[in-house]
Scaffold this active site. Structure first.
Site, PDB file in Angstrom:
ATOM      1  N   LYS A   1       0.841  -1.204   0.000  1.00 29.54           N
ATOM      2  CA  LYS A   1       0.000   0.000   0.000  1.00 29.54           C
ATOM      3  C   LYS A   1       0.873   1.251   0.000  1.00 29.54           C
ATOM      4  O   LYS A   1       0.692   2.153  -0.792  1.00 29.54           O
ATOM      5  CB  LYS A   1      -0.928  -0.031   1.228  1.00 29.54           C
TER       6      LYS A   1
ATOM      7  N   GLU B   1      10.514  -4.861   4.499  1.00 27.37           N
ATOM      8  CA  GLU B   1      10.581  -6.274   4.112  1.00 27.37           C
ATOM      9  C   GLU B   1      10.248  -6.454   2.633  1.00 27.37           C
ATOM     10  O   GLU B   1      10.939  -7.161   1.881  1.00 27.37           O
ATOM     11  CB  GLU B   1       9.582  -7.109   4.929  1.00 27.37           C
TER      12      GLU B   1
ATOM     13  N   GLY C   1      -5.046  -1.719   4.856  1.00 23.65           N
ATOM     14  CA  GLY C   1      -4.229  -2.845   4.405  1.00 23.65           C
ATOM     15  C   GLY C   1      -4.881  -4.191   4.664  1.00 23.65           C
ATOM     16  O   GLY C   1      -4.953  -5.052   3.787  1.00 23.65           O
ATOM     17  N   ARG C   2      -5.406  -4.368   5.888  1.00 21.20           N
ATOM     18  CA  ARG C   2      -5.981  -5.676   6.240  1.00 21.20           C
ATOM     19  C   ARG C   2      -7.378  -5.877   5.673  1.00 21.20           C
ATOM     20  O   ARG C   2      -8.009  -6.907   5.918  1.00 21.20           O
ATOM     21  CB  ARG C   2      -5.945  -5.863   7.758  1.00 21.20           C
TER      22      ARG C   2
ATOM     23  N   GLU D   1      -4.890  -6.522  14.763  1.00 18.77           N
ATOM     24  CA  GLU D   1      -4.349  -5.218  14.346  1.00 18.77           C
ATOM     25  C   GLU D   1      -5.457  -4.161  14.409  1.00 18.77           C
ATOM     26  O   GLU D   1      -5.195  -2.989  14.647  1.00 18.77           O
ATOM     27  CB  GLU D   1      -3.738  -5.305  12.934  1.00 18.77           C
TER      28      GLU D   1
ATOM     29  N   HIS E   1      -5.356 -32.575  18.597  1.00 16.07           N
ATOM     30  CA  HIS E   1      -4.237 -33.332  19.157  1.00 16.07           C
ATOM     31  C   HIS E   1      -3.134 -32.411  19.656  1.00 16.07           C
ATOM     32  O   HIS E   1      -1.994 -32.831  19.809  1.00 16.07           O
ATOM     33  CB  HIS E   1      -3.701 -34.312  18.107  1.00 16.07           C
TER      34      HIS E   1
ATOM     35  N   LYS F   1       9.370  -0.893  14.092  1.00 12.51           N
ATOM     36  CA  LYS F   1       9.941  -0.568  12.769  1.00 12.51           C
ATOM     37  C   LYS F   1      11.016   0.509  12.920  1.00 12.51           C
ATOM     38  O   LYS F   1      12.101   0.424  12.344  1.00 12.51           O
ATOM     39  CB  LYS F   1       8.848  -0.023  11.834  1.00 12.51           C
TER      40      LYS F   1
END
Ligand code: F6P
Length: 549
Positions: free
Chosen positions: A206, A212, A267-268, A353, A384, A512
């Protein structure tokens, strides 16, 4: 605005909760054969069974009253109309516009949002067609066989989750890969599996400033140029998805190869936008549009269903009930659907978030709980692993089970085994096992009285542990669209009740910033300083280990 915990409904819920200490779901089901009918909702084949929750008509009445008092209906209308609900970034929150029908009229801040959305969808459609038809080719004239999405957070989790979930609908001959982690292993492993001549990289960000993503994108570009021996190859193998044209250009991708979205898409919440390009490439545009249509189905339901028949509202209120009045800290999402393996990770970003906040919209410290710790794994694997704690631990962990009636990959009766396990888990959580039942079981096995007395307490399940079940015909694009939008609106409603801004994420910034300081120190470019002793010690030990080879 009045604090939610000062509202009369909140206070009444606290008193009502005390009455619940004498009730057990097992008894409530026994008393009321219509409990399932009363506490379940449908949207076509999508069924939400919320009857195994610690609720009565009175609980729901009070929760709905709370929602009304907190202005859920007004906030819902405001969101769909494009008001700037994201108050710290002064932005509209309009992911619903991305999945609205083409003839919807919506302008925000003087901009025709619907026209923008349709224009980008048309561009995506043309591009997808060019790739699928083989008109779009790599540097050596080979058609594209592999899509590598480079992005992180909202620019990764949604498309990655959807591509995995809908793999049965994938176009033959195309494979989708996702690189998100800055750990070079992630990119290396993907590059080892693809051919540079037929790989298309979608750099999704965005902001187009994310460390990264840019590091991975640079490395992928170098890898391509190394193989093609020609910088011009980049144009055939890189497209960008972003809101930030200048940054895309500065990176070296022609803006003509950028698919745009806008600051009113969080973004999400962005998989419905051009961030969904890898989905459209992998599944085809028609399937992508079905996903959008599913999202829109849920939008319509959310907008029009009365609060007490409204799936996202009910899920949100149940969450508020447990977090505020039952001291629940976590929430498990348990898809009995292998293809939804990434749904919990996707929902972690969506929920944690969005609602991992501790100040109200006007900056005061909240005096109540907010978003839960969300986790989950596909069934039956989780059974399990961590289900033990959900069944017999000391914490109340509400669960959402998701399961399809039909499998895309039937083998013998395995899908029935899967469904049986799913239904059994919610039943077990609800019913529990009493001491008398545990004793009777051990007696039937022929154990001595002493052995029964010793072992029975370990075999008691308190029960009365709440869960929702979402049951649908099969995991297709429309159904998945409905499920995702259901959770988006759930998170939204909770944010409104808690009076927090669900649409910013300042909590990710500090780390960050500090990483930018530590990087040159780690590389030995500047002296280590200005940190606590722990951080200094870790940097120095790491440097020593690296220098030692
Ligand atoms: O993790 C913080 C965050 O800003 C997320 O909200 C976002 O989805 C992710 O980083 C990636 O951001 P971008 O799409 O700008 O690269």
């Amino acid at each position: 605005m009045q604090r939610p915990e000062q509202d009369a409904a909140w206070k009444a819920l606290a008193a009502h909760r005390r009455a619940w200490s004498r009730l057990h779901l097992r008894a409530l089901f026994a008393q009321d054969p219509a409990r399932f009918q009363r506490y379940s909702l449908r949207l076509d084949d999508l069924l939400l069974d919320y009857s195994k929750n610690l609720i009565s008509d009175e609980t729901l009445r009070l929760l709905i009253q709370l929602a009304q008092a907190c202005g859920v209906e007004q906030a819902r209308a405001a969101m769909f109309q494009g008001e700037h609900l994201n108050c710290t970034e002064d932005r509209a929150v309009l992911h619903t516009a991305l999945r609205a029908p083409a003839d919807t009229k919506l302008s925000v801040d003087g901009q025709d949002v619907s026209a923008d959305v349709q224009r980008v969808l048309a561009r995506m459609s043309a591009f997808v067609e060019a790739v699928h038809s083989g008109r779009w080719r790599g540097y050596s004239d080979r058609p594209i066989t592999d899509i590598v999405n480079i992005g992180i957070g909202g620019s990764d989790l949604g498309p990655a989750m959807v591509c995995q979930a809908l793999a049965p609908y994938a176009r033959p001959g195309l494979t989708a890969h996702f690189v998100s982690n800055v750990d070079p292993t992630h990119l290396s492993e993907v590059l080892a599996r693809v051919d540079p001549q037929s790989t298309l990289f979608v750099v999704a960000s965005k902001t187009f400033t994310t460390q990264e993503t840019l590091a991975n994108a640079r490395a992928a570009r170098d890898w391509l140029i190394q193989h093609a021996r020609d910088e011009a190859a980049v144009a055939r193998h890189f497209v960008a998805v972003s809101t930030h044209r200048e940054a895309v250009t500065a990176f070296g991708i022609d803006p003509a190869q950028m698919f745009e979205f806008w600051d009113w898409v969080g973004g999400r919440y962005s998989l419905w936008s051009a961030i969904g390009l890898p989905i459209a490439l992998y599944l085809g545009m028609e399937r992508f549009r079905e996903l959008l249509a599913g999202g829109h189905d849920m939008d319509r339901h959310f907008l029009t269903a009365p609060l007490e028949r409204n799936m996202p509202v009910i899920l949100a209120l149940l969450g508020v009930w447990y977090i505020e009045f039952w001291d629940a800290h976590a929430h498990a999402v348990l898809p009995y659907d292998q293809r939804l393996a990434r749904l919990p990770a996707y929902l972690q970003q969506l929920d944690m978030e969005s609602n991992g906040k501790s100040v109200t919209r006007d900056g005061r410290r909240v005096r109540h709980g907010t978003g839960p710790i969300l986790f989950g794994e596909p069934g039956t694997n989780g059974q399990h692993a961590f289900y033990q704690l959900i069944h017999q631990g000391t914490r109340l962990i509400p669960c959402d089970f998701l399961v399809a009636a039909q499998s895309h990959n039937p083998i013998a009766d395995q899908h029935e085994i899967l469904i049986a396990n799913c239904l059994a888990q919610s039943e077990a959580l609800m019913r529990g096992k009493t001491l008398a039942e545990a004793r009777a079981e051990l007696k039937a096995q022929g154990l001595s009285r002493a052995e029964i007395a010793r072992l029975a307490p370990h075999r008691v399940f308190a029960g009365n542990r709440p869960s929702n079940t979402l049951l649908y015909r099969r995991l297709d694009p429309r159904t998945l669209g409905r499920i995702i939008a259901l959770y988006e609106h759930k998170v939204f409603v909770q944010g409104v009740i808690w009076d927090i801004n669900s649409f910013d994420q300042w909590g990710v910034e500090l780390g960050k910033q500090l990483a930018r300081v530590i990087l040159p120190e780690l590389k030995g470019q500047v002296a280590v300083g200005g940190h606590d002793a722990s951080t200094v010690g870790l940097i120095e030990h790491c440097r020593a280990l690296r220098e030692a080879g």
